[in-house]
Write a protein that holds these residues in place. Structure first.
Motif, PDB file in Angstrom:
ATOM      1  N   THR A 156       0.832  -1.202   0.000  1.00 32.88           N
ATOM      2  CA  THR A 156       0.000   0.000   0.000  1.00 32.88           C
ATOM      3  C   THR A 156       0.868   1.255   0.000  1.00 32.88           C
ATOM      4  OG1 THR A 156      -0.095   0.115   2.417  1.00 32.88           O
ATOM      5  CG2 THR A 156      -1.785  -1.208   1.296  1.00 32.88           C
ATOM      6  N   SER A 157       0.270   2.357  -0.379  1.00 35.28           N
ATOM      7  CA  SER A 157       0.991   3.622  -0.365  1.00 35.28           C
ATOM      8  C   SER A 157       1.336   4.031   1.070  1.00 35.28           C
ATOM      9  CB  SER A 157       0.155   4.713  -1.038  1.00 35.28           C
ATOM     10  OG  SER A 157      -1.119   4.817  -0.427  1.00 35.28           O
ATOM     11  N   GLU A 158       0.466   3.696   2.024  1.00 37.35           N
ATOM     12  CA  GLU A 158       0.752   4.009   3.422  1.00 37.35           C
ATOM     13  C   GLU A 158       2.014   3.300   3.886  1.00 37.35           C
ATOM     14  OE1 GLU A 158      -2.174   3.083   2.327  1.00 37.35           O
ATOM     15  OE2 GLU A 158      -3.616   4.659   2.871  1.00 37.35           O
ATOM     16  N   GLU A 215      -0.355   6.854  -7.133  1.00 38.56           N
ATOM     17  CA  GLU A 215      -1.284   6.318  -6.137  1.00 38.56           C
ATOM     18  C   GLU A 215      -2.724   6.584  -6.553  1.00 38.56           C
ATOM     19  OE1 GLU A 215      -2.392   7.339  -1.455  1.00 38.56           O
ATOM     20  OE2 GLU A 215      -0.790   8.412  -2.522  1.00 38.56           O
ATOM     21  N   ASN A 242      -8.688   4.301  -3.417  1.00 31.29           N
ATOM     22  CA  ASN A 242      -8.456   3.183  -2.501  1.00 31.29           C
ATOM     23  C   ASN A 242      -7.035   3.130  -1.931  1.00 31.29           C
ATOM     24  OD1 ASN A 242      -6.928   2.245  -4.671  1.00 31.29           O
ATOM     25  ND2 ASN A 242      -8.598   0.952  -5.422  1.00 31.29           N
ATOM     26  N   SER A 243      -6.251   4.180  -2.186  1.00 31.50           N
ATOM     27  CA  SER A 243      -4.875   4.273  -1.679  1.00 31.50           C
ATOM     28  C   SER A 243      -3.979   3.140  -2.176  1.00 31.50           C
ATOM     29  CB  SER A 243      -4.863   4.280  -0.136  1.00 31.50           C
ATOM     30  OG  SER A 243      -5.492   5.434   0.352  1.00 31.50           O
ATOM     31  N   SER A 244      -4.350   2.532  -3.270  1.00 28.85           N
ATOM     32  CA  SER A 244      -3.506   1.480  -3.846  1.00 28.85           C
ATOM     33  C   SER A 244      -2.471   2.110  -4.779  1.00 28.85           C
ATOM     34  CB  SER A 244      -4.349   0.473  -4.628  1.00 28.85           C
ATOM     35  OG  SER A 244      -4.946   1.097  -5.755  1.00 28.85           O
TER      36      SER A 244
END
Length: 228
Positions: free
Chosen positions: A71-73, A108, A112-114
């Motif tokens: 994930t980007s997070e 990104e 959905n922050s994918s």
């Protein structure tokens, strides 16, 4: 006085004392060298991707970090805050990270922050090279040495040349048929203009983009790639 000094020097206690002091000095010198080497290794290790203080991009980044698997997070947690962030096409956000040996762009999906794609630019760096993502049919090479191969030409689905203020550039999009990475597409940027994709064989790959969406393949401009 001289005889007294000779007696002191010949005394086994003082001989052992002198030997002990000399040995201690040698041990201190050796320990200092070991400590200095350990600090250098620690500085390098703390700068590799996955650590809190990031200054060097990992050699296998494009193989270890696939867009759909992270994930980007998680990327921001590991890399720290990007140096540049801006809104991009199709409800995406571009995150730029700078390292000593490379520049990285992460696209990104804001819904959905994918992660849609990773783009890496790296000049040839013998100390800290970056592997160029290629088909498993090709031998893996580092950016700065990796070239357009027969496999890339065979599996290409996109070939486009365009002009820039500083010269011509060409993009080649390549699919792969391996089950584990079939959802990924690889895009390569090279310098120059060519009449056909076959003419690009042997050209040095300047940048590589790994993307889940074959319609999204961002690359750095010349001014963005240049660094000292």
């Amino acid at each position: 006085m001289v005889d007294t000094l000779k007696e002191i020097i010949n005394n086994s206690f003082f001989q052992n004392l002198i030997i002990g002091i000399s040995g201690g000095i040698v041990v201190l010198i050796v320990q200092k060298i070991i400590d200095n080497n350990s600090k250098k290794k620690a500085n390098i290790n703390s700068s590799i991707v996955g650590k809190k203080e990031l200054k060097i991009l990992n050699r296998d980044f494009l193989y270890d970090y696939e867009p759909h698997k992270i994930t980007s997070e998680k990327i921001i947690e590991e890399f720290g805050k990007p140096t540049k962030v801006f809104k991009a096409e199709r409800n995406c956000r571009s995150n730029i990270f700078e390292f000593k040996n490379a520049k990285l762009e992460m696209f990104e999906d804001l819904e959905n922050s994918s992660i849609v794609s990773f783009t890496v630019f790296s000049e040839l760096d013998k100390k800290h090279p970056i592997e160029c993502r290629v088909s498993f049919e090709d031998d893996s090479l580092i950016l700065g040495e990796a070239k357009i191969s027969d496999i890339i030409i065979k599996d290409h689905f996109l070939f486009e040349c365009y002009n820039t203020p500083l010269g011509n550039e060409t993009i080649i999009g390549c699919s792969n048929n391996y089950r584990q990475t079939k959802h990924l597409n690889y895009f390569y940027q090279i310098d120059g203009e060519f009449a056909s994709v076959e003419e690009t064989k042997g050209q040095i790959i300047k940048q590589v983009c790994v993307t889940q969406d074959c319609s999204i393949y961002p690359f750095f401009s010349y001014h963005d790639t240049f660094y000292g």
